[in-house]
Structures are given as structure tokens and as C-alpha cells.
Design a protein around this motif. Structure first.
Motif, PDB file in Angstrom:
ATOM      1  N   ALA A 114     -29.260  42.256   4.994  1.00 12.53           N
ATOM      2  CA  ALA A 114     -29.147  42.224   6.455  1.00 12.53           C
ATOM      3  C   ALA A 114     -30.287  42.954   7.158  1.00 12.53           C
ATOM      4  O   ALA A 114     -30.495  42.774   8.364  1.00 12.53           O
ATOM      5  CB  ALA A 114     -27.812  42.838   6.890  1.00 12.53           C
ATOM      6  N   PHE A 115     -31.051  43.750   6.408  1.00 13.72           N
ATOM      7  CA  PHE A 115     -32.108  44.560   7.022  1.00 13.72           C
ATOM      8  C   PHE A 115     -33.506  44.154   6.565  1.00 13.72           C
ATOM      9  O   PHE A 115     -34.473  44.847   6.862  1.00 13.72           O
ATOM     10  CB  PHE A 115     -31.870  46.035   6.692  1.00 13.72           C
ATOM     11  N   ARG A 116     -33.610  43.056   5.878  1.00 16.99           N
ATOM     12  CA  ARG A 116     -34.920  42.626   5.388  1.00 16.99           C
ATOM     13  C   ARG A 116     -35.766  42.027   6.502  1.00 16.99           C
ATOM     14  O   ARG A 116     -35.275  41.683   7.552  1.00 16.99           O
ATOM     15  CB  ARG A 116     -34.747  41.644   4.220  1.00 16.99           C
ATOM     16  N   ARG A 117     -37.053  41.952   6.233  1.00 15.61           N
ATOM     17  CA  ARG A 117     -38.049  41.434   7.182  1.00 15.61           C
ATOM     18  C   ARG A 117     -38.187  42.318   8.421  1.00 15.61           C
ATOM     19  O   ARG A 117     -38.502  41.844   9.505  1.00 15.61           O
ATOM     20  CB  ARG A 117     -37.729  39.987   7.584  1.00 15.61           C
ATOM     21  N   ARG A 118     -37.934  43.602   8.241  1.00 10.58           N
ATOM     22  CA  ARG A 118     -38.127  44.570   9.319  1.00 10.58           C
ATOM     23  C   ARG A 118     -39.117  45.662   8.922  1.00 10.58           C
ATOM     24  O   ARG A 118     -39.275  46.651   9.625  1.00 10.58           O
ATOM     25  CB  ARG A 118     -36.775  45.193   9.714  1.00 10.58           C
ATOM     26  N   GLY A 119     -39.774  45.468   7.775  1.00  8.39           N
ATOM     27  CA  GLY A 119     -40.768  46.435   7.323  1.00  8.39           C
ATOM     28  C   GLY A 119     -40.174  47.690   6.711  1.00  8.39           C
ATOM     29  O   GLY A 119     -40.888  48.691   6.523  1.00  8.39           O
ATOM     30  N   ILE A 120     -38.889  47.658   6.374  1.00  4.97           N
ATOM     31  CA  ILE A 120     -38.231  48.858   5.869  1.00  4.97           C
ATOM     32  C   ILE A 120     -38.736  49.228   4.480  1.00  4.97           C
ATOM     33  O   ILE A 120     -38.865  50.413   4.151  1.00  4.97           O
ATOM     34  CB  ILE A 120     -36.706  48.681   5.889  1.00  4.97           C
ATOM     35  N   ALA A 121     -39.050  48.239   3.644  1.00 11.88           N
ATOM     36  CA  ALA A 121     -39.578  48.540   2.306  1.00 11.88           C
ATOM     37  C   ALA A 121     -40.871  49.338   2.413  1.00 11.88           C
ATOM     38  O   ALA A 121     -41.069  50.327   1.693  1.00 11.88           O
ATOM     39  CB  ALA A 121     -39.808  47.249   1.519  1.00 11.88           C
ATOM     40  N   ALA A 122     -41.761  48.913   3.313  1.00 14.17           N
ATOM     41  CA  ALA A 122     -43.021  49.632   3.498  1.00 14.17           C
ATOM     42  C   ALA A 122     -42.778  51.036   4.027  1.00 14.17           C
ATOM     43  O   ALA A 122     -43.435  52.002   3.604  1.00 14.17           O
ATOM     44  CB  ALA A 122     -43.935  48.854   4.443  1.00 14.17           C
ATOM     45  N   MET A 123     -41.831  51.183   4.968  1.00 14.62           N
ATOM     46  CA  MET A 123     -41.513  52.505   5.501  1.00 14.62           C
ATOM     47  C   MET A 123     -41.036  53.441   4.400  1.00 14.62           C
ATOM     48  O   MET A 123     -41.448  54.600   4.320  1.00 14.62           O
ATOM     49  CB  MET A 123     -40.414  52.393   6.566  1.00 14.62           C
ATOM     50  N   LEU A 124     -40.159  52.927   3.538  1.00 11.80           N
ATOM     51  CA  LEU A 124     -39.618  53.743   2.461  1.00 11.80           C
ATOM     52  C   LEU A 124     -40.711  54.166   1.481  1.00 11.80           C
ATOM     53  O   LEU A 124     -40.778  55.332   1.074  1.00 11.80           O
ATOM     54  CB  LEU A 124     -38.522  52.978   1.722  1.00 11.80           C
ATOM     55  N   GLU A 125     -41.562  53.238   1.114  1.00 13.77           N
ATOM     56  CA  GLU A 125     -42.596  53.603   0.144  1.00 13.77           C
ATOM     57  C   GLU A 125     -43.634  54.539   0.749  1.00 13.77           C
ATOM     58  O   GLU A 125     -44.110  55.464   0.086  1.00 13.77           O
ATOM     59  CB  GLU A 125     -43.272  52.365  -0.456  1.00 13.77           C
ATOM     60  N   LYS A 126     -43.989  54.322   2.007  1.00 14.05           N
ATOM     61  CA  LYS A 126     -44.897  55.263   2.664  1.00 14.05           C
ATOM     62  C   LYS A 126     -44.307  56.665   2.682  1.00 14.05           C
ATOM     63  O   LYS A 126     -45.008  57.657   2.440  1.00 14.05           O
ATOM     64  CB  LYS A 126     -45.182  54.799   4.102  1.00 14.05           C
TER      65      LYS A 126
END
Length: 228
Positions: free
Chosen positions: A165-177
């Protein structure tokens, strides 16, 4: 370490040296053409010639989980690429209103159920231990847990999951950064292994400025190999 300081070996050298410095790894072999370290039940190896691996495996009795770095393709199943963040400064981070915080071990079952759809191979006790010792960090969006990222027992980044439900919002990049920055505050080198068929993750590593090491990385259970 005596591995060449050339650009070719930059990532693999960083991985080995970080483990020696921060994971209490013992150096077994330290030569210009070969490096082997022991991390409890894990071994990490780099060989200029992969044929040396068989010789050293028998000589030093390498058992259990062996991570073979910088190897040719197709010598084992499930090859990975190893990436490391070698820049002096962490990537710029914009969380966009998403809050990232460390998750309590009481959420270990939630993490287990979501990580690789519950097929990560980790036990509940192991995940609780990782959350206490290494840390798993969650992204909170719209008042809910949107995803998480953590580190494996060897200190490498991983366990990156974002709920559908939260994909395609750049959250993966935020977490890894966030995790890159967190790891660097300890003077460590952020690093990760990515399966070669994980196109999305490989693209993310490039976007965030991680450098891909040469060759392929394999995790091999030598106990299983010797039983065949």
C-alpha cells in the motif's frame, strides 16, 4: 589488508576491512591474491584465482557459511552483486514527512512475516537478536508502519521491505539513505549484497551512489556441499 588498493578491489577490500575492524573477524589469510576472514560461523573470502578457493578450503577446513567475493559467474547458484557506499559524505535525505525510527524487538514477528513473505530463513529468536544488536528501522507513514530496513549478522544492509500500500512513494530510498547515514556515524562502510535478478534493487543502489564490486558474490553452505 594486502589486497591491491586498485579501483577493482575497492569494494571488496572495504567489505573485508570493515568486518575485521568492526565485527571482530579473525584474519586467516592476508595476501595480495587472497584474503580470508572468519566471523564466527561465517567466512568471507576473496581470491584472484577462484581455483585457489578449493585449495584453501581444504587446507583451513572452511565449514558452514562461506561468502565468496569477486568470483566468476555460474560457479554456484544464486549469484549476488556486492555494493558498498564509498563516498565521504552520506546521501542527502528528504523523508517527505515519513518518520523513520528503530523498531523494538517485540515487532520481530511482524518483520519476519513481511520479509521475503515469511520465507527469510530467520527464526524469531534470531530476528529478535538482530533487532537488539544491529537494529531494524521502520518508516511510519499515514500513522502506519510502511516498511523497514535492517542489517544482517555480518553487518551488511538488507531486509528492505515496503508494504504494497505504500510502494511507489520513494520509501525504499528513504529507508536506505537513513541506514547508510546511520552506519556511517560509526565510521563503518555501508554495504549490501543484491541478487543479480533483483533489477529494482540494483537500480536503487546505483541511484543512491553505491559502487558495485567486481565479479559475483556467493553464499555457500559448505556443510551441505560436503554432504553431496
Amino acid at each position: 589488508m594486502k589486497l591491491p588498493e586498485s579501483e577493482k578491489y575497492a569494494v571488496l577490500r572495504a567489505v573485508i576491512e570493515d568486518a575485521v575492524k568492526f565485527e571482530n573477524a579473525s584474519v586467516i589469510i592476508d595476501e595480495p591474491h587472497a584474503a580470508v576472514i572468519s566471523m564466527g560461523k561465517w567466512y568471507k573470502c576473496v581470491f584472484a584465482d577462484e581455483r585457489d578457493y578449493t585449495c584453501f578450503r581444504e587446507k583451513y577446513g572452511l565449514k558452514g557459511d562461506v561468502c565468496l567475493l569477486g568470483a566468476p559467474k555460474d560457479i554456484y547458484d544464486n549469484p549476488c552483486y556486492t555494493y558498498a557506499y564509498l563516498n565521504a559524505m552520506p546521501p542527502l535525505s528528504d523523508t517527505g514527512g515519513v518518520e523513520i525510527k528503530r523498531l523494538a524487538p517485540s515487532l520481530a514477528q511482524t518483520v519476519l512475516d513481511a520479509y521475503h513473505n515469511g520465507e527469510s530463513g530467520y527464526t524469531l529468536e534470531h530476528m529478535e537478536s538482530l533487532m537488539r544488536e544491529k537494529g531494524v528501522f521502520g518508516a511510519m507513514a499515514d500513522g502506519k508502519l510502511a516498511g523497514f530496513i535492517g542489517r544482517h549478522g555480518d553487518g551488511s544492509m538488507g531486509m528492505l521491505e515496503v508494504f504494497p500500500a505504500f510502494r511507489r512513494r520513494g520509501i525504499a530510498a528513504m529507508l536506505e539513505k537513513f541506514l547508510i547515514t546511520y552506519v556511517m556515524t560509526f565510521g563503518r562502510v555501508p554495504k549490501c549484497d543484491v541478487y543479480t535478478d533483483n533489477v529494482a534493487s540494483m537500480a536503487l543502489q546505483g541511484k543512491l551512489g553505491l559502487t558495485k564490486g567486481y565479479g559475483y558474490t556467493y553464499w555457500v553452505d559448505e556443510d551441505d556441499e560436503n554432504k553431496e
